[in-house]
Enzyme design. Structure first.
Site, short mmCIF file in Angstrom:
data_model
loop_
_atom_site.label_atom_id
_atom_site.label_comp_id
_atom_site.label_asym_id
_atom_site.label_seq_id
_atom_site.Cartn_x
_atom_site.Cartn_y
_atom_site.Cartn_z
N SER A 27 52.33 1.72 -29.06
CA SER A 27 51.20 2.28 -28.30
C SER A 27 51.38 3.77 -28.14
O SER A 27 52.51 4.29 -28.18
CB SER A 27 51.15 1.63 -26.91
OG SER A 27 50.23 2.32 -26.08
N TYR B 271 55.50 -1.34 -19.05
CA TYR B 271 54.81 -1.45 -20.33
C TYR B 271 55.14 -0.28 -21.26
O TYR B 271 55.50 -0.47 -22.44
CB TYR B 271 53.30 -1.52 -20.08
CG TYR B 271 52.46 -1.51 -21.33
CD1 TYR B 271 52.22 -2.69 -22.04
CD2 TYR B 271 51.87 -0.33 -21.81
CE1 TYR B 271 51.44 -2.68 -23.18
CE2 TYR B 271 51.09 -0.33 -22.94
CZ TYR B 271 50.87 -1.50 -23.63
OH TYR B 271 50.10 -1.49 -24.76
P1 NAD Z 1 44.59 -8.70 -26.25
O1 NAD Z 1 44.66 -9.16 -24.85
O2 NAD Z 1 43.41 -9.06 -27.03
O3 NAD Z 1 45.86 -9.18 -27.05
C1 NAD Z 1 47.11 -9.41 -26.46
C2 NAD Z 1 47.53 -10.82 -26.84
O4 NAD Z 1 48.89 -11.00 -26.47
C3 NAD Z 1 46.77 -11.90 -26.12
O5 NAD Z 1 45.61 -12.27 -26.81
C4 NAD Z 1 47.79 -13.04 -26.10
O6 NAD Z 1 47.51 -13.97 -27.11
C5 NAD Z 1 49.09 -12.37 -26.42
N1 NAD Z 1 50.12 -12.70 -25.41
C6 NAD Z 1 50.37 -12.07 -24.24
N2 NAD Z 1 51.36 -12.70 -23.60
C7 NAD Z 1 51.75 -13.74 -24.39
C8 NAD Z 1 52.74 -14.76 -24.28
N3 NAD Z 1 53.57 -14.82 -23.22
N4 NAD Z 1 52.83 -15.67 -25.27
C9 NAD Z 1 52.01 -15.62 -26.36
N5 NAD Z 1 51.08 -14.67 -26.52
C10 NAD Z 1 50.96 -13.74 -25.55
O7 NAD Z 1 44.77 -7.11 -26.19
P2 NAD Z 1 45.07 -6.02 -27.32
O8 NAD Z 1 44.76 -4.74 -26.64
O9 NAD Z 1 44.43 -6.35 -28.59
O10 NAD Z 1 46.65 -6.09 -27.45
C11 NAD Z 1 47.32 -6.23 -28.69
C12 NAD Z 1 48.49 -5.27 -28.75
O11 NAD Z 1 47.99 -3.95 -28.77
C13 NAD Z 1 49.44 -5.36 -27.56
O12 NAD Z 1 50.77 -5.25 -28.02
C14 NAD Z 1 49.09 -4.11 -26.76
O13 NAD Z 1 50.19 -3.66 -26.01
C15 NAD Z 1 48.75 -3.16 -27.88
N6 NAD Z 1 47.99 -1.98 -27.48
C16 NAD Z 1 46.74 -2.11 -26.96
C17 NAD Z 1 46.04 -0.97 -26.59
C18 NAD Z 1 44.66 -1.04 -26.01
O14 NAD Z 1 44.17 -0.02 -25.52
N7 NAD Z 1 44.00 -2.16 -26.01
C19 NAD Z 1 46.62 0.30 -26.78
C20 NAD Z 1 47.90 0.38 -27.33
C21 NAD Z 1 48.57 -0.77 -27.68
#
Ligand code: NAD
Ligand code: MG
Length: 297
Positions: free
Chosen positions: A189, A202
């Site tokens: 991230s 985080y």
């Molecule tokens: P999202 O909520 O759609 O995806 C996160 C997923 O993590 C969930 O759908 C879930 O299936 C999974 N998860 C969480 N805890 C879990 C557990 N204990 N067991 C199994 N699965 C679990 O959100 P997203 O934003 O698409 O996140 C995906 C990745 O992107 C993450 O690593 C997040 O940190 C990273 N990210 C997101 C952003 C943003 O702004 N959305 C920015 C930087 C990084």
């Protein structure tokens, strides 16, 4: 048709969203997000870049992982999708879209903060797909906390178990199955470089993911396995409305980026496809930033 190859103004490709304040319990559903996120359902066009590949994607039900799983499927890969049991509805939608593209898709629900489940996940993916050559460690937990004194020991540990330990457990279990030409992609991230004051747990996991990626990339180079990371900026996903941000910040989410808007999951998928495909054959230990123009180290 508009697809990922269309040339347009990137600042205007998507409307600047001003989402209403909203809250979902963790883990949050794409199905309940307002406005709905773009996962590339109507725009991602595959060109056979991952034909015959077998991929395991964590957090593949929603957001960035779902857009990636869908793009992998449209590029010709078979995909095992990892997600939490509460996300079955979102996962089934992505599974159906991959199947509609002609690929195999299997759902493996379970909690990756449990090392036993991580090992079972890899086992089921390998058996269900008859092999494995792409691993995307994308699942993540993000819950803000204004004061360190209010950040519970349980949350601190759970954030690390989900974001860092699971990546270790899953990668370790997958390695015996990964041959030369395989690739591992971890989702870090912008928080790794530019941490928010309310995301101490985080943000520090995301810095760890970057270092893990760059260390392992060197270790696995001689085996012909590439390891890279993608570092998203603010992307409109259910993570953000399930306590990833305070609700009052949701309404202007992403507007502080140079592009002035949040990114959509569909805009992340091509980065994962590039790092998964042979086009990136000389790229390892890299972090690909997809963040609307914010500077990074
Ligand atoms: P999202 O909520 O759609 O995806 C996160 C997923 O993590 C969930 O759908 C879930 O299936 C999974 N998860 C969480 N805890 C879990 C557990 N204990 N067991 C199994 N699965 C679990 O959100 P997203 O934003 O698409 O996140 C995906 C990745 O992107 C993450 O690593 C997040 O940190 C990273 N990210 C997101 C952003 C943003 O702004 N959305 C920015 C930087 C990084
Ligand atoms: Mg989800």
């Amino acid at each position: 048709m508009i697809d990922q190859y269309s040339f347009d103004d990137p600042t205007k490709r998507y409307q600047r969203i001003a989402p209403p304040e909203q809250h979902q319990p963790e883990p949050g559903l794409d199905a309940d997000l307002e406005p709905r996120a773009d996962l590339g359902e109507h725009s991602y066009r595959g060109t056979g870049r991952l034909l015959g590949r077998k991929a395991l994607v964590t957090g593949a039900d929603s957001g960035i992982g779902a857009a990636t799983a869908l793009a992998f499927g449209r590029e010709g890969a078979d995909v095992a999708l990892s997600y939490l049991p509460a996300e079955q509805e979102d996962a089934e939608r992505i599974i159906a879209l991959i199947e509609a593209a002609g690929g195999k898709a299997i759902g493996i629900p379970g909690d990756i903060s449990d090392p036993e489940f991580c090992r079972r996940l890899v086992h089921e993916a390998v058996h269900g797909l008859d092999g494995l050559d792409l691993l995307v460690n994308n699942a993540g937990k993000q819950v803000y906390s204004e004061r360190l004194e209010d950040l519970s020991d349980e949350q601190f540990e759970q954030t690390y178990r989900t974001n860092v330990f699971a990546m270790f457990w899953i990668t370790k279990a997958a390695l015996p199955h990964l041959g030369p030409g395989s690739t591992i992609i971890n989702t870090t991230s912008i928080q790794a470089y530019n941490p928010s004051p309310i995301l101490v747990d985080y943000a520090s996991t995301k810095a760890a993911i970057n270092a893990f990626t760059k260390s392992l990339a060197q270790q696995l180079a001689e085996r012909g396995i590439r390891v890279n990371a993608v570092a998203p900026g603010p992307i409109w996903t259910p993570l953000q409305v399930s306590d990833g941000q305070p609700q009052e910040k949701i309404v202007a989410f992403g507007q502080a980026t140079p592009f002035g808007r949040a990114g959509q999951p569909a805009e992340l998928a091509p980065a994962y496809v590039f790092l998964a495909s042979a086009e990136s054959s000389y790229v390892s230990g890299e972090t690909l930033n997809v963040n609307g123009g914010s500077p990074t180290p």
